[in-house]
Design a protein around this motif. Structure first.
Motif, PDB file in Angstrom:
ATOM      1  N   SER B  28       0.716  -1.290  -0.210  1.00  0.00           N
ATOM      2  CA  SER B  28      -0.053  -0.251  -0.360  1.00  0.00           C
ATOM      3  C   SER B  28       1.111   1.023  -0.227  1.00  0.00           C
ATOM      4  CB  SER B  28      -1.096  -0.040   1.043  1.00  0.00           C
ATOM      5  OG  SER B  28      -2.082  -1.384   1.320  1.00  0.00           O
ATOM      6  N   ASN B  48       1.038  -2.256  -5.393  1.00  0.00           N
ATOM      7  CA  ASN B  48      -0.140  -2.242  -5.326  1.00  0.00           C
ATOM      8  C   ASN B  48      -1.692  -2.469  -5.485  1.00  0.00           C
ATOM      9  OD1 ASN B  48      -1.907  -0.177  -4.024  1.00  0.00           O
ATOM     10  ND2 ASN B  48      -0.727   1.381  -3.618  1.00  0.00           N
ATOM     11  N   GLN B  50      -4.337  -1.483  -5.472  1.00  0.00           N
ATOM     12  CA  GLN B  50      -5.037  -0.058  -5.582  1.00  0.00           C
ATOM     13  C   GLN B  50      -4.724   0.008  -7.244  1.00  0.00           C
ATOM     14  OE1 GLN B  50      -7.526   0.649  -4.502  1.00  0.00           O
ATOM     15  NE2 GLN B  50      -7.395  -0.631  -1.980  1.00  0.00           N
ATOM     16  N   HIS B  51      -3.490   0.155  -7.993  1.00  0.00           N
ATOM     17  CA  HIS B  51      -2.832   0.663  -9.125  1.00  0.00           C
ATOM     18  C   HIS B  51      -2.011  -1.112 -10.007  1.00  0.00           C
ATOM     19  CE1 HIS B  51       0.455   3.263 -10.717  1.00  0.00           C
ATOM     20  NE2 HIS B  51       0.301   2.433 -10.930  1.00  0.00           N
TER      21      HIS B  51
END
Lengths: 261, 471
Positions: B28, B48, B50-51
């Motif tokens: 993260s 990550n 979210q990436h």
């Protein structure tokens, strides 16, 4: 007596005027000769110049021009010495992570625009078809920086060589061009080893004309870093020394000249 | 470290994390994390969640680090790593380009931390691809711009050569300012100036008796007229009558008048008025007018010429050679005759006239060769140049430019070197000019320069104007 006065005074006026004009011509000529003298880099000025390019405040360039003039740095020396040196130091700065690739890209773009401004009025090589030779310069498709290719183009034009500059051409366009024109030689400017595998194909396209064999020189930062691999790509010459390459290509440098710039 | 510089872990505020939790925290905290083994192979890749830019990079695990970096980045990493080891500090910022078979090269900014004594490295990276894409757009735009510049350079060259070489007399004028935008060499010849002098000059200034507004209006009307009857104008510098036709076009928002010039010589009507006027000019004009035969012997000369040479009457000089009156004698005459026979005319030839009382007067000669008859005639208009020069002195063109050049020169070399070099340049220029004037006749050139033939040869060799075996 009156006649004698006329005979003495008026020719003297005329002589003064004539000499003044003549002296201007002479000074102009001397400046042309001065342009041919080897220029040297002034480190302090180079640092100032680099700072202006990094910060991007081009208004400061105007201020720097006065300093350049004072130190007898001609626009020609600026284009031929200072701009390539700043570009080389940008490369080093990226290696040391003192500049980000973004800063390097923007800096190079500014250098390129300055080079264009400095050289846009230089047409001497085109007006004298007997001087120098005709050279093709190719910056391969996908290359990130074209400053190297443009600097070489300018240096050749200044030597009286007529240059055809191809930026990121497709291979078919290269084949068509070499079949339709007669070049004394060709230069390829490669900056990244990522393009090494495409280089052989490009050189094959450049040598595709059956009626005459085109001599190809490869330069750029890759010529030093990956010399052996570049040599295996089919290039005839691998060098960053322009005069050496022109000599091997047999371009008549005796006819080349350096104009006032 | 905390913000006040204390080590975070030793404060006991963060407990030792379980491996899954640590992976989640690392994943993260950055976009990509690489765990590199002491043998510099990729041990683990943490992305990550979210990436989503990187996709699936599990294939990197087990590969040497060098295989997933571009060659330049491998060199850079090794260099920075050696430096970091030597100084015992982590690499807090290094930009590396990834390159593998499946993905295009993309940049990541890493911080590199040695997390174990054995040399295991943790690399925490920030994806720079968004910035790289913007950079790519800049590069693409710049390439397009450079291609356009190159194409424009080719077009510019063709245009320049055309304007320089073409015999057609063409002038481009800005319809809004009335100034000359560009002028071909042919037009410059007709107008009597150089291209440099004429470019930027107001057009109305180049013609006698025309005001700017009136001239522009006339040309604009002419451009839009269906039947283009040329406008007849008198050029101020060359005093030639010219026929002007005009065409209007627009370029980049500016209206441009393209004017084509033609000498109006054919349009001059022969009339009794003209003959009378010419005769009057011959007798009463301020400039000397001389007619001579093909050998340069005087056939007629007007009163102004007689005054210049202090001659009492024409009868006293009839049949004498012009060479007797020219300061450089036969050399001047030969140059005049050679040039007029070759080109039909010679303008502003500067020399001196001998007077009957052993004096000399500076003059400018314009010579015309009338060859349309069995017995050709040389006509000279002789102008007292000293008066003209005295008038021109106050507005010497090029004087500012000259002093600018001198400012550049001063300081570049010692004065005596500048003077020595200047002398050489002047000598060489004079010799080259003399050779050109005498069409490479070295005997005549030596004569013209007041040098012995031998001295001339010495100087020719010195300046590389002759080969050693070319005597």
């Amino acid at each position: 007596m009156e006649d004698m006065t006329r005979g003495l005074e008026l020719p003297t006026d005329r002589a003064t005027v004539g000499l003044s004009r003549f002296a201007s011509d002479v000074v102009e000529l001397l400046l042309v000769r001065g342009g041919a003298r080897p220029a040297v880099l002034d480190e302090a000025l180079l640092q100032q110049f680099m700072q202006v390019i990094v910060t991007g405040n081009l208004a400061d360039i105007a201020q720097l021009r006065g300093e350049f003039r004072r130190l007898h740095v001609t626009p020609g020396s600026l284009a031929e010495l200072y701009i390539p040196e700043v570009a080389r130091r940008f490369g080093e700065a990226w290696l040391n992570d003192t500049m980000t690739f973004c800063e390097v890209t923007l800096g190079s773009a500014r250098l390129q625009s300055l080079l264009r401004d400095l050289t846009s009025d230089f047409f001497d090589e085109e007006m004298d078809s007997s001087a120098g030779g005709v050279i093709l310069i190719v910056v391969p498709d996908g290359e990130q920086h074209t400053l190297g290719g443009l600097t070489v183009a300018w240096q050749l034009r200044r030597r009286g060589v007529s240059v055809c500059l191809l930026l990121g051409p497709k291979l078919d366009a290269v084949r068509t061009l070499v079949a339709s024109r007669r070049f004394n030689g060709a230069f390829v400017s490669v900056g990244s080893s990522r393009h090494l595998k495409d280089l052989s194909e490009l050189i094959r396209a450049m040598k595709s004309c059956e009626s005459h064999s085109l001599m190809v020189a490869v330069g750029g930062s890759i010529a030093e870093a990956e010399h052996d691999e570049v040599a295996r790509s089919g290039a005839d010459i691998v060098t960053c020394d322009l005069d050496e390459a022109l000599g091997i290509m047999g371009v008549d440098m005796a006819r080349a000249r350096v104009g006032r710039f | 470290m905390t913000t006040d510089g204390r080590p975070l872990m030793s404060a006991g505020r963060i407990p030792i994390l379980a491996p899954e939790m640590l992976t989640e925290v690392i994943g993260s905290a950055c976009d990509i994390a690489l765990l590199i083994s002491p043998s510099e192979k990729v041990d683990s890749v943490v992305l990550n969640p979210q990436h989503r830019f990187f996709g699936q990079l599990a294939g990197w695990e087990g590969l040497p680090l060098a295989d997933i970096l571009s060659p330049e980045s491998v060199r850079k990493f090794n260099m920075r790593r050696a430096d970091s080891k030597a100084k015992g500090v982590p690499i807090l910022g290094i930009e590396l380009n990834h390159a593998d078979v499946a993905m295009w090269a993309h940049p990541v900014r890493y911080s590199v931390h040695q997390i174990a004594e054995d040399g295991t490295l943790l690399m925490l990276g920030r994806d720079l691809r968004l910035v790289a894409e913007v950079q790519q757009q800049l590069v693409t735009a710049q390439l397009a711009l450079e291609r356009d510049y190159e194409a424009q350079r080719e077009t510019d060259t063709r245009y320049r050569v055309l304007m320089e070489v073409s015999r057609d007399a063409v002038v481009l004028i800005s319809a809004s300012t009335g100034r000359i935008v560009d002028v071909s060499q042919g037009a410059a010849n007709l107008l009597g100036g150089t291209r440099g002098e004429l470019t930027g000059a107001p057009l109305a200034q180049e013609f006698d008796g025309r005001r700017r507004g009136e001239l522009l209006e006339g040309l604009t009307n002419l451009a839009s007229a269906e039947r283009k009857t040329p406008m007849e104008l008198s050029a101020r510098r060359s005093s030639r009558r010219l026929l002007v036709t005009a065409t209007m076009f627009r370029a980049a928002g500016e209206r441009i008048l393209l004017c084509q010039l033609e000498a109006a010589t054919t349009a001059v009507a022969r009339s009794d008025d003209l003959t009378e006027g010419l005769t009057q000019l011959y007798h009463e004009g301020v400039d000397g007018i001389v007619f001579a035969d093909a050998d340069g012997n005087l056939r007629a000369a007007n009163e102004a010429f007689l005054n210049l040479t202090d001659t009492a009457s024409f009868a006293a000089i009839r049949g004498r050679s012009l060479a007797d009156f020219l300061a450089r004698g036969e050399v001047d005459l030969r140059l005049l005759m050679d040039n007029v026979r070759r080109t039909g005319q010679l303008k502003f030839y500067a020399t001196r006239l001998n007077t009957d009382f052993s004096g000399q007067v500076a003059v400018e000669l314009s010579a015309t060769w009338l060859n349309d008859r069995p017995d050709p005639v040389l006509v000279l208009v002789v102008r007292d140049a000293s008066r003209a020069e005295a008038m021109r002195r106050s507005t010497l063109p090029g004087q500012d430019e000259g002093s600018g050049n001198v400012m550049e020169l001063v300081g570049s070399s010692p004065l005596k070197d500048i003077v020595a070099e200047t002398t050489d340049v002047i000598e060489k220029m004079c010799i080259e000019t003399a050779l050109e004037l005498t069409r490479n006749n070295r005997v005549a050139a030596a004569d013209l320069l007041g040098l012995s033939r031998q001295s001339l040869y010495v100087k020719l060799r010195k300046f590389g104007l002759i080969n050693r075996d070319d005597d």
